[in-house]
Write a protein that holds these residues in place. Structure first.
Motif, PDB file in Angstrom:
ATOM      1  N   VAL A 197       0.862  -1.185   0.000  1.00  0.00           N
ATOM      2  CA  VAL A 197       0.000   0.000   0.000  1.00  0.00           C
ATOM      3  C   VAL A 197       0.894   1.228   0.000  1.00  0.00           C
ATOM      4  N   THR A 198       0.618   2.132  -0.952  1.00  0.00           N
ATOM      5  CA  THR A 198       1.425   3.343  -1.104  1.00  0.00           C
ATOM      6  C   THR A 198       0.556   4.555  -0.844  1.00  0.00           C
ATOM      7  N   VAL A 199       1.017   5.420   0.064  1.00  0.00           N
ATOM      8  CA  VAL A 199       0.245   6.595   0.471  1.00  0.00           C
ATOM      9  C   VAL A 199       1.051   7.859   0.162  1.00  0.00           C
ATOM     10  N   LEU A 200       0.398   8.830  -0.450  1.00  0.00           N
ATOM     11  CA  LEU A 200       0.955  10.180  -0.556  1.00  0.00           C
ATOM     12  C   LEU A 200       0.123  11.067   0.352  1.00  0.00           C
ATOM     13  N   ALA A 201       0.740  11.561   1.417  1.00  0.00           N
ATOM     14  CA  ALA A 201       0.021  12.304   2.452  1.00  0.00           C
ATOM     15  C   ALA A 201       0.226  13.799   2.271  1.00  0.00           C
ATOM     16  N   GLY A 202      -0.847  14.555   2.446  1.00  0.00           N
ATOM     17  CA  GLY A 202      -0.796  15.993   2.262  1.00  0.00           C
ATOM     18  C   GLY A 202      -1.133  16.767   3.518  1.00  0.00           C
ATOM     19  N   PRO A 203      -1.113  18.095   3.424  1.00  0.00           N
ATOM     20  CA  PRO A 203      -1.247  18.949   4.607  1.00  0.00           C
ATOM     21  C   PRO A 203      -2.602  18.888   5.275  1.00  0.00           C
ATOM     22  N   ARG A 204      -3.627  18.433   4.563  1.00  0.00           N
ATOM     23  CA  ARG A 204      -4.958  18.422   5.167  1.00  0.00           C
ATOM     24  C   ARG A 204      -5.063  17.409   6.300  1.00  0.00           C
ATOM     25  N   ILE A 205      -4.189  16.404   6.321  1.00  0.00           N
ATOM     26  CA  ILE A 205      -4.157  15.496   7.476  1.00  0.00           C
ATOM     27  C   ILE A 205      -3.781  16.273   8.731  1.00  0.00           C
ATOM     28  N   HIS A 206      -2.799  17.145   8.600  1.00  0.00           N
ATOM     29  CA  HIS A 206      -2.391  17.995   9.730  1.00  0.00           C
ATOM     30  C   HIS A 206      -3.536  18.904  10.156  1.00  0.00           C
ATOM     31  N   ARG A 207      -4.251  19.474   9.195  1.00  0.00           N
ATOM     32  CA  ARG A 207      -5.330  20.395   9.543  1.00  0.00           C
ATOM     33  C   ARG A 207      -6.453  19.692  10.301  1.00  0.00           C
ATOM     34  N   ARG A 208      -6.616  18.394  10.046  1.00  0.00           N
ATOM     35  CA  ARG A 208      -7.665  17.641  10.734  1.00  0.00           C
ATOM     36  C   ARG A 208      -7.145  16.946  11.989  1.00  0.00           C
ATOM     37  N   ARG A 209      -5.910  17.260  12.412  1.00  0.00           N
ATOM     38  CA  ARG A 209      -5.287  16.680  13.610  1.00  0.00           C
ATOM     39  C   ARG A 209      -5.258  15.155  13.539  1.00  0.00           C
ATOM     40  N   ALA A 210      -4.937  14.614  12.365  1.00  0.00           N
ATOM     41  CA  ALA A 210      -5.047  13.173  12.141  1.00  0.00           C
ATOM     42  C   ALA A 210      -3.695  12.519  11.874  1.00  0.00           C
ATOM     43  N   GLU A 211      -2.610  13.146  12.295  1.00  0.00           N
ATOM     44  CA  GLU A 211      -1.291  12.545  12.066  1.00  0.00           C
ATOM     45  C   GLU A 211      -1.171  11.177  12.740  1.00  0.00           C
ATOM     46  N   HIS A 212      -1.809  11.027  13.897  1.00  0.00           N
ATOM     47  CA  HIS A 212      -1.718   9.739  14.600  1.00  0.00           C
ATOM     48  C   HIS A 212      -2.318   8.614  13.767  1.00  0.00           C
ATOM     49  N   LEU A 213      -3.349   8.931  12.970  1.00  0.00           N
ATOM     50  CA  LEU A 213      -3.943   7.918  12.107  1.00  0.00           C
ATOM     51  C   LEU A 213      -3.004   7.572  10.958  1.00  0.00           C
TER      52      LEU A 213
ATOM     53  N   ARG B   8      -0.427   5.326  12.319  1.00  0.00           N
ATOM     54  CA  ARG B   8      -0.971   3.993  12.560  1.00  0.00           C
ATOM     55  C   ARG B   8      -1.018   3.193  11.257  1.00  0.00           C
ATOM     56  N   ILE B   9      -1.389   3.862  10.170  1.00  0.00           N
ATOM     57  CA  ILE B   9      -1.393   3.204   8.858  1.00  0.00           C
ATOM     58  C   ILE B   9       0.027   2.812   8.468  1.00  0.00           C
ATOM     59  N   ALA B  10       0.975   3.728   8.696  1.00  0.00           N
ATOM     60  CA  ALA B  10       2.369   3.466   8.335  1.00  0.00           C
ATOM     61  C   ALA B  10       2.965   2.319   9.135  1.00  0.00           C
ATOM     62  N   ASP B  11       2.436   2.045  10.308  1.00  0.00           N
ATOM     63  CA  ASP B  11       2.969   0.969  11.151  1.00  0.00           C
ATOM     64  C   ASP B  11       2.669  -0.421  10.594  1.00  0.00           C
ATOM     65  N   HIS B  12       1.717  -0.518   9.680  1.00  0.00           N
ATOM     66  CA  HIS B  12       1.385  -1.834   9.127  1.00  0.00           C
ATOM     67  C   HIS B  12       2.487  -2.287   8.170  1.00  0.00           C
ATOM     68  N   PRO B  13       2.783  -3.574   8.134  1.00  0.00           N
ATOM     69  CA  PRO B  13       3.758  -4.067   7.150  1.00  0.00           C
ATOM     70  C   PRO B  13       3.235  -3.848   5.734  1.00  0.00           C
ATOM     71  N   GLY B  14       4.161  -3.587   4.819  1.00  0.00           N
ATOM     72  CA  GLY B  14       3.772  -3.421   3.422  1.00  0.00           C
ATOM     73  C   GLY B  14       3.305  -2.040   3.051  1.00  0.00           C
TER      74      GLY B  14
ATOM     75  N   PRO C 138       0.709   0.732  -8.300  1.00  0.00           N
ATOM     76  CA  PRO C 138      -0.548   0.406  -8.990  1.00  0.00           C
ATOM     77  C   PRO C 138      -1.726   1.236  -8.477  1.00  0.00           C
ATOM     78  N   VAL C 139      -1.743   1.467  -7.159  1.00  0.00           N
ATOM     79  CA  VAL C 139      -2.790   2.296  -6.551  1.00  0.00           C
ATOM     80  C   VAL C 139      -2.112   3.238  -5.560  1.00  0.00           C
ATOM     81  N   VAL C 140      -2.370   4.532  -5.681  1.00  0.00           N
ATOM     82  CA  VAL C 140      -1.855   5.506  -4.729  1.00  0.00           C
ATOM     83  C   VAL C 140      -3.028   6.060  -3.925  1.00  0.00           C
TER      84      VAL C 140
ATOM     85  N   GLY D 167      -6.362  -5.671   7.596  1.00  0.00           N
ATOM     86  CA  GLY D 167      -6.895  -6.964   7.196  1.00  0.00           C
ATOM     87  C   GLY D 167      -6.261  -7.539   5.946  1.00  0.00           C
ATOM     88  N   LEU D 168      -5.320  -6.821   5.339  1.00  0.00           N
ATOM     89  CA  LEU D 168      -4.659  -7.314   4.127  1.00  0.00           C
ATOM     90  C   LEU D 168      -3.476  -8.198   4.493  1.00  0.00           C
ATOM     91  N   ASP D 169      -3.166  -9.109   3.595  1.00  0.00           N
ATOM     92  CA  ASP D 169      -2.015  -9.997   3.794  1.00  0.00           C
ATOM     93  C   ASP D 169      -0.816  -9.386   3.067  1.00  0.00           C
TER      94      ASP D 169
END
Length: 568
Positions: free
Chosen positions: A221-237, A240-246, A288-290, A347-349
């Motif tokens: 899973v590939t994530v491109l994170a932007g500033p709106r996460i910071h604006r919503r005080r959601a960095e902890h989320l 948490r996503i980044a902590d998953h393997p893969g 394949p999916v961002v 839930g992904l392998d």
């Protein structure tokens, strides 16, 4: 506002007091701005509320900049108060920047009396045409909600407008006539705290199903994170996503270090063809999916639209909606869509993504040149990288400062505050006032001499309030960012020269300040070490550099901007 303080409120408060209580609830105690005859009654009423602290600025534009940074740092709604016409128009550039960068600031304008507005009296600070709504209409272009208050529905409109700021992370506008500011209203609504509107449960469930389908069978899973996460005080989320393997996560320049850059999943910043690391660019462009989480795909943030991923084929999480492929799910809040991503990914392998020296996107700092050599941009930022402390707020103005700072690897607990979307030079000096008031972490400002000349007078407020940021002023005789883009030798690229070392004493006589001028790596290292030790005072380090020397990212910007201009 605590539940205890709600219980002790009198049954009747004034409109100004009601607003002050709401601001304490959704933001912080500090209110920025300047007094003017049309807002004095309002200020008198607001300041009767315990906990409200007035921060007088040197001009309204600086007040707007300071409020913007305060909101970003305190994670609440920030407020500034101006007077009608001349004051609010001075602030509108800063409010427009807050709109572009998704920052919830409430612009509060003290207005002439309701009777004067109704009669169309030809008053000062107006355009003397009897129309009192010129500036109300102007602010509608850069805010998501507005109201000119009347006593009958003042509390309702205050709550409606502030809730819009909470919901959309955008600025809002309140006009308060002099007579309305002291008008009595019931305090009963204050017993019910303001809350952002919830996500639509059906849309959220449908999004979860669609996301599960599109991620099924993916190896990573590939994530491109932007500033709106910071604006919503959601960095902890995000973490948490980044902590998953893969999972691998890159951030946009305006979200740098939002995921700690020491995290194994961190890919650093992504800027299209300007991305410093080829590893990072390929990881995003060839995925394949961002998942675009809270991103803003503006020109600078995409390397002038040079991104290589398919925008429409991926997943996009906005502040108030989410999209999977061609299907948009409305009324899905970003913090909730991130929570769904975390649940689905868990839930992904997925197997762990191997991180090796070849795939780690951060380069080791280049060694400085021989002792005594003239300071260059490369050596400036290499030395800063070696020195930059943990748990600070690094702030970089648009220009050489921002493009140099973007290549730093931020230490643990250190954030980078920049404004690459609005890119209004001079923003960061008043912003340093806002961050210094909003956080106990020390602020470290990097700013060019041209940018600093726009807002330098706000140093006076910083000094007189006893704040102690470190200011690294990059003196390269003008606008190097513009030189890189076009016409480097043009007369308009230069600025008048100031005696920066003497400026603090002129602005705040008797206030202790540590100043230095540096021209070599050794001098810069010594100045930064002294700055770390001088925690009780403002530190101003003036670094002299060649006017045509630019950080690599800025040079790349110049090449892309030139190409974009030629293609138009």
């Amino acid at each position: 506002m605590t539940s205890a303080s709600r219980r002790t409120l009198p049954d009747i408060v004034t409109v100004g007091q009601y607003l002050a209580h709401r601001l304490l609830e959704v933001g912080g105690p500090h209110v920025f701005g300047l007094p003017g005859d049309f807002n004095l009654t309002l200020l008198d009423e607001m300041l009767t509320v315990e906990g409200v602290e007035w921060v007088g600025n040197t001009n309204e534009l600086n007040a707007a900049y300071a409020a913007d940074a305060y909101a970003r740092t305190s994670r609440g709604v920030a407020a500034l108060v101006t007077t009608y016409g001349v004051g609010e128009l001075s602030a509108i550039n800063g409010i427009a920047g807050s709109f572009a960068e998704d920052v919830p600031v409430v612009q509060i304008t003290g207005m002439p009396t309701s009777a004067a507005r109704t009669a169309g009296a030809l008053s000062h600070h107006t355009l003397v045409d009897g129309d009192y709504d010129h500036f109300v209409r102007a602010y509608r272009e850069v805010t998501v909600a507005s109201a000119v208050l009347r006593p009958a529905d003042a509390s309702r409109d205050i709550d409606r407008v502030l809730r819009a700021a909470l919901d959309e992370s955008k600025p809002v506008y309140l006009g308060i006539p002099m007579d309305v500011a002291a008008a009595p209203v019931s305090s009963a609504p204050l017993r019910h705290p303001l809350r952002p509107s919830p996500s639509d449960a059906v849309a959220l469930a449908d999004f979860a199903t669609a996301l599960t389908d599109v991620l099924a069978g993916q190896e990573r899973v590939t994530v491109l994170a932007g500033p709106r996460i910071h604006r919503r005080r959601a960095e902890h989320l995000l973490e948490r996503i980044a902590d998953h393997p893969g999972v691998r996560v890159a951030t946009q320049a305006s979200a740098k270090s939002m995921l700690p850059e020491t995290h194994p999943a961190s890919l650093g910043i992504y800027l299209g063809q300007m991305t410093p690391s080829e590893t990072t660019r390929r990881a995003i462009d060839e995925a394949p999916v961002v998942i675009l989480a809270g991103t803003v795909l503006s020109d600078v943030l995409t390397g002038f639209y040079s991104q290589g991923f398919d925008l429409h084929a991926g997943v996009e999480l906005g502040i108030l909606q989410a999209r999977v492929g061609q299907v948009t799910f409305h009324d899905v809040r970003l913090e909730d869509s991130l929570r769904i991503v975390d649940e689905v990914v868990s839930g992904l392998d997925l197997g762990p993504v191997p991180v090796t020296e070849e795939t780690w996107p951060f380069r080791a700092p280049l060694p400085a040149r021989v002792a005594g050599s003239a300071l260059t941009q490369r050596e400036l930022w290499t030395t800063v990288q070696e020195w930059l402390p943990v748990d600070t707020i690094a702030i970089a103005d648009a220009g050489t400062a921002m493009y140099g700072a973007l290549e730093l690897q931020m230490p643990r607990g250190t954030d980078l505050l920049a404004s690459p979307i609005w890119s209004s030079i001079g923003y960061t000096l008043p912003a340093t006032l806002g961050t210094s008031l909003a956080s106990e972490r020390r602020s470290v400002l990097f700013i060019g001499d041209g940018a600093a000349q726009l807002t330098a007078q706000e140093l006076a407020t910083i000094l007189h309030r006893g704040l102690a940021p470190i200011v690294v002023l990059i003196n390269n005789d003008g606008y190097t960012i513009e030189r890189v883009i076009q016409s480097p030798a043009a007369v308009y690229q230069g600025i008048t020269r100031w005696n920066w070392s003497a400026l603090p004493a002129a602005l705040a006589p008797g206030v202790p300040v540590l100043t230095s001028q540096v021209t070599t790596v050794e001098e810069l290292r010594a100045a930064l070490e002294a700055a770390s030790a001088a925690t009780d005072r403002l530190v101003l380090i003036e670094a002299h550099l060649d006017p045509n020397d630019a950080p690599p990212l800025l040079a790349a910007l110049g090449r892309l901007a030139g190409g974009a201009a030629e293609s138009e």
